[in-house]
Every structure is written in C-alpha cells, then in structure tokens.
Design a protein around this motif. Structure first.
Motif, PDB file in Angstrom:
ATOM      1  N   ASN A 181     -11.765 -17.805  -9.756  1.00  8.61           N
ATOM      2  CA  ASN A 181     -11.997 -16.305  -9.289  1.00  8.61           C
ATOM      3  C   ASN A 181     -10.687 -15.515  -9.474  1.00  8.61           C
ATOM      4  O   ASN A 181     -10.681 -14.529  -8.678  1.00  8.61           O
ATOM      5  CB  ASN A 181     -12.438 -16.278  -7.841  1.00  8.61           C
ATOM      6  CG  ASN A 181     -11.700 -17.012  -7.195  1.00  8.61           C
ATOM      7  OD1 ASN A 181     -10.683 -17.613  -7.275  1.00  8.61           O
ATOM      8  ND2 ASN A 181     -12.141 -16.936  -5.829  1.00  8.61           N
ATOM      9  N   ASN A 182      -9.442 -16.050 -10.158  1.00  8.89           N
ATOM     10  CA  ASN A 182      -8.394 -15.273 -10.480  1.00  8.89           C
ATOM     11  C   ASN A 182      -7.523 -14.899  -9.208  1.00  8.89           C
ATOM     12  O   ASN A 182      -6.765 -14.501  -9.366  1.00  8.89           O
ATOM     13  CB  ASN A 182      -8.537 -13.907 -11.239  1.00  8.89           C
ATOM     14  CG  ASN A 182      -8.903 -13.960 -12.615  1.00  8.89           C
ATOM     15  OD1 ASN A 182      -8.737 -15.025 -13.268  1.00  8.89           O
ATOM     16  ND2 ASN A 182      -9.794 -13.207 -13.060  1.00  8.89           N
ATOM     17  N   LYS A 183      -7.775 -15.818  -8.196  1.00  4.02           N
ATOM     18  CA  LYS A 183      -6.743 -15.728  -7.069  1.00  4.02           C
ATOM     19  C   LYS A 183      -5.737 -16.873  -7.271  1.00  4.02           C
ATOM     20  O   LYS A 183      -5.916 -17.838  -7.728  1.00  4.02           O
ATOM     21  CB  LYS A 183      -7.585 -16.021  -5.819  1.00  4.02           C
ATOM     22  CG  LYS A 183      -8.740 -15.142  -5.380  1.00  4.02           C
ATOM     23  CD  LYS A 183      -8.950 -14.966  -4.030  1.00  4.02           C
ATOM     24  CE  LYS A 183     -10.048 -14.387  -3.935  1.00  4.02           C
ATOM     25  NZ  LYS A 183      -9.595 -12.844  -3.318  1.00  4.02           N
ATOM     26  N   ILE A 184      -4.507 -16.526  -6.869  1.00  6.33           N
ATOM     27  CA  ILE A 184      -3.297 -17.346  -7.047  1.00  6.33           C
ATOM     28  C   ILE A 184      -3.167 -17.996  -5.375  1.00  6.33           C
ATOM     29  O   ILE A 184      -2.915 -17.184  -4.840  1.00  6.33           O
ATOM     30  CB  ILE A 184      -2.192 -16.685  -7.626  1.00  6.33           C
ATOM     31  CG1 ILE A 184      -2.678 -16.316  -9.048  1.00  6.33           C
ATOM     32  CG2 ILE A 184      -1.154 -17.729  -7.586  1.00  6.33           C
ATOM     33  CD1 ILE A 184      -1.561 -15.483  -9.671  1.00  6.33           C
ATOM     34  N   ILE A 185      -3.091 -19.428  -5.426  1.00  5.12           N
ATOM     35  CA  ILE A 185      -2.648 -20.145  -4.379  1.00  5.12           C
ATOM     36  C   ILE A 185      -1.793 -21.076  -4.475  1.00  5.12           C
ATOM     37  O   ILE A 185      -1.383 -21.347  -5.632  1.00  5.12           O
ATOM     38  CB  ILE A 185      -3.998 -20.780  -3.726  1.00  5.12           C
ATOM     39  CG1 ILE A 185      -4.577 -21.644  -4.777  1.00  5.12           C
ATOM     40  CG2 ILE A 185      -5.194 -19.718  -3.381  1.00  5.12           C
ATOM     41  CD1 ILE A 185      -5.723 -22.521  -4.107  1.00  5.12           C
ATOM     42  N   ILE A 186      -1.235 -21.513  -3.225  1.00 10.71           N
ATOM     43  CA  ILE A 186      -0.462 -23.020  -3.243  1.00 10.71           C
ATOM     44  C   ILE A 186      -1.339 -24.126  -2.820  1.00 10.71           C
ATOM     45  O   ILE A 186      -1.924 -23.960  -1.498  1.00 10.71           O
ATOM     46  CB  ILE A 186       0.937 -22.745  -2.646  1.00 10.71           C
ATOM     47  CG1 ILE A 186       1.526 -21.371  -3.116  1.00 10.71           C
ATOM     48  CG2 ILE A 186       1.635 -23.739  -2.458  1.00 10.71           C
ATOM     49  CD1 ILE A 186       2.919 -20.941  -2.521  1.00 10.71           C
ATOM     50  N   GLY A 187      -1.119 -25.257  -3.567  1.00  7.40           N
ATOM     51  CA  GLY A 187      -1.693 -26.443  -3.264  1.00  7.40           C
ATOM     52  C   GLY A 187      -1.188 -27.679  -2.958  1.00  7.40           C
ATOM     53  O   GLY A 187      -0.260 -27.749  -4.066  1.00  7.40           O
ATOM     54  N   TYR A 188      -1.419 -28.592  -1.955  1.00  4.72           N
ATOM     55  CA  TYR A 188      -0.601 -29.742  -1.800  1.00  4.72           C
ATOM     56  C   TYR A 188      -1.204 -30.595  -2.714  1.00  4.72           C
ATOM     57  O   TYR A 188      -2.463 -30.937  -2.993  1.00  4.72           O
ATOM     58  CB  TYR A 188      -0.876 -30.031  -0.455  1.00  4.72           C
ATOM     59  CG  TYR A 188       0.072 -31.369   0.042  1.00  4.72           C
ATOM     60  CD1 TYR A 188       1.590 -31.547  -0.088  1.00  4.72           C
ATOM     61  CD2 TYR A 188      -0.730 -32.453   0.405  1.00  4.72           C
ATOM     62  CE1 TYR A 188       1.889 -32.811   0.076  1.00  4.72           C
ATOM     63  CE2 TYR A 188      -0.331 -33.732   0.726  1.00  4.72           C
ATOM     64  CZ  TYR A 188       1.134 -33.686   0.674  1.00  4.72           C
ATOM     65  OH  TYR A 188       1.518 -35.096   0.743  1.00  4.72           O
ATOM     66  N   ILE A 189      -0.316 -31.719  -3.303  1.00  2.00           N
ATOM     67  CA  ILE A 189      -0.618 -32.663  -4.091  1.00  2.00           C
ATOM     68  C   ILE A 189      -0.601 -33.841  -3.195  1.00  2.00           C
ATOM     69  O   ILE A 189       0.572 -34.523  -2.952  1.00  2.00           O
ATOM     70  CB  ILE A 189       0.245 -32.832  -5.347  1.00  2.00           C
ATOM     71  CG1 ILE A 189       0.355 -31.526  -6.094  1.00  2.00           C
ATOM     72  CG2 ILE A 189      -0.004 -33.929  -6.372  1.00  2.00           C
ATOM     73  CD1 ILE A 189       1.159 -31.428  -7.387  1.00  2.00           C
ATOM     74  N   PRO A 190      -1.596 -34.521  -3.090  1.00  2.00           N
ATOM     75  CA  PRO A 190      -1.727 -35.808  -1.871  1.00  2.00           C
ATOM     76  C   PRO A 190      -1.347 -37.040  -2.636  1.00  2.00           C
ATOM     77  O   PRO A 190      -1.431 -37.092  -3.979  1.00  2.00           O
ATOM     78  CB  PRO A 190      -3.147 -35.934  -1.519  1.00  2.00           C
ATOM     79  CG  PRO A 190      -3.863 -35.146  -2.495  1.00  2.00           C
ATOM     80  CD  PRO A 190      -2.999 -34.266  -3.112  1.00  2.00           C
ATOM     81  N   GLY A 191      -0.756 -38.117  -2.126  1.00  3.81           N
ATOM     82  CA  GLY A 191      -0.764 -39.388  -2.539  1.00  3.81           C
ATOM     83  C   GLY A 191       0.562 -39.646  -3.276  1.00  3.81           C
ATOM     84  O   GLY A 191       1.541 -38.621  -3.196  1.00  3.81           O
ATOM     85  N   GLU A 192       0.875 -40.989  -3.828  1.00  7.73           N
ATOM     86  CA  GLU A 192       2.028 -41.144  -4.258  1.00  7.73           C
ATOM     87  C   GLU A 192       1.846 -41.111  -5.807  1.00  7.73           C
ATOM     88  O   GLU A 192       1.103 -41.609  -6.400  1.00  7.73           O
ATOM     89  CB  GLU A 192       2.678 -42.579  -4.072  1.00  7.73           C
ATOM     90  CG  GLU A 192       2.753 -42.930  -2.644  1.00  7.73           C
ATOM     91  CD  GLU A 192       3.262 -44.217  -2.323  1.00  7.73           C
ATOM     92  OE1 GLU A 192       3.320 -44.916  -3.120  1.00  7.73           O
ATOM     93  OE2 GLU A 192       3.249 -44.549  -1.091  1.00  7.73           O
TER      94      GLU A 192
END
Length: 105
Positions: free
Chosen positions: A58-69
């Motif tokens: 939907n063209n929104k820019i966000i910051i996301g966490y990358i889980p795991g190793e």
C-alpha cells in the motif's frame, strides 16, 4: 467559553485522528526490502539487532524486525510483514514472517 450565538454560528470540527498502523484491517502485508541493516537496542540490552526498511504493497514505508538467527535478505527481497512491536528497538513496530516469499527458514 463560547456564547450560545457563537456555538450556533460556528460549529465545532470533529478531530479525525490518523491511524498509526500501516496494516489497516489486514493481519499481514507483502513488502519489498529497501535497506537491510543492524541497530543497537535501548539501554540495558546490548546486541546488534537485524532490521529492514520496507515498502509495503500500500506504498507505506515501515521498519520491521528480522527474527531468528541468520537470514539471506537483501535489497528488493519480498517479505511478509505482521504486527508485533520490539520493545527495546525504538521505531520498530512490525516483524517479518519466516518461510514466506524470499525470507527462507
């Protein structure tokens, strides 16, 4: 305090609050990685947390966490995003889902 005549002449405007979430009415959204980098958490914790800047469908820019190793994400990788705040990372309100699209297990 306004007078009765002022209230009748100038009606009060309803304040429409903006939603804070980018996943409005959706449990998950597809996104494209713009940048993959690390970030340090807040005071009592110390580590390098992996995060990604994403552009959602939907063209929104966000910051996301990358889980795991370990991960193989890079620029232009497709990922699936869900809600979930990381308490020790300021500004990170989303997590990526492993095993979907280019984000392998």
């Amino acid at each position: 305090m306004p007078t009765l005549r002022q209230v009748l002449r100038i009606s009060r405007k309803i304040n429409n609050k903006k939603k804070k979430t980018a996943l409005i009415n959706n449990p998950q959204k597809k996104g494209i990685c713009l940048k993959v980098y690390t970030m340090n958490p807040k005071k009592p914790n110390s580590a390098d947390r992996k995060i990604a800047k994403l552009q959602l469908s939907n063209n929104k820019i966000i910051i996301g966490y990358i889980p795991g190793e370990g991960h193989v994400l890079q620029q232009h990788s497709l990922v699936l995003v869900e809600g979930g705040k990381k308490k020790d990372l300021p500004g990170v309100r989303y997590c990526l889902i492993r095993g979907v699209f280019d984000f392998s297990k």
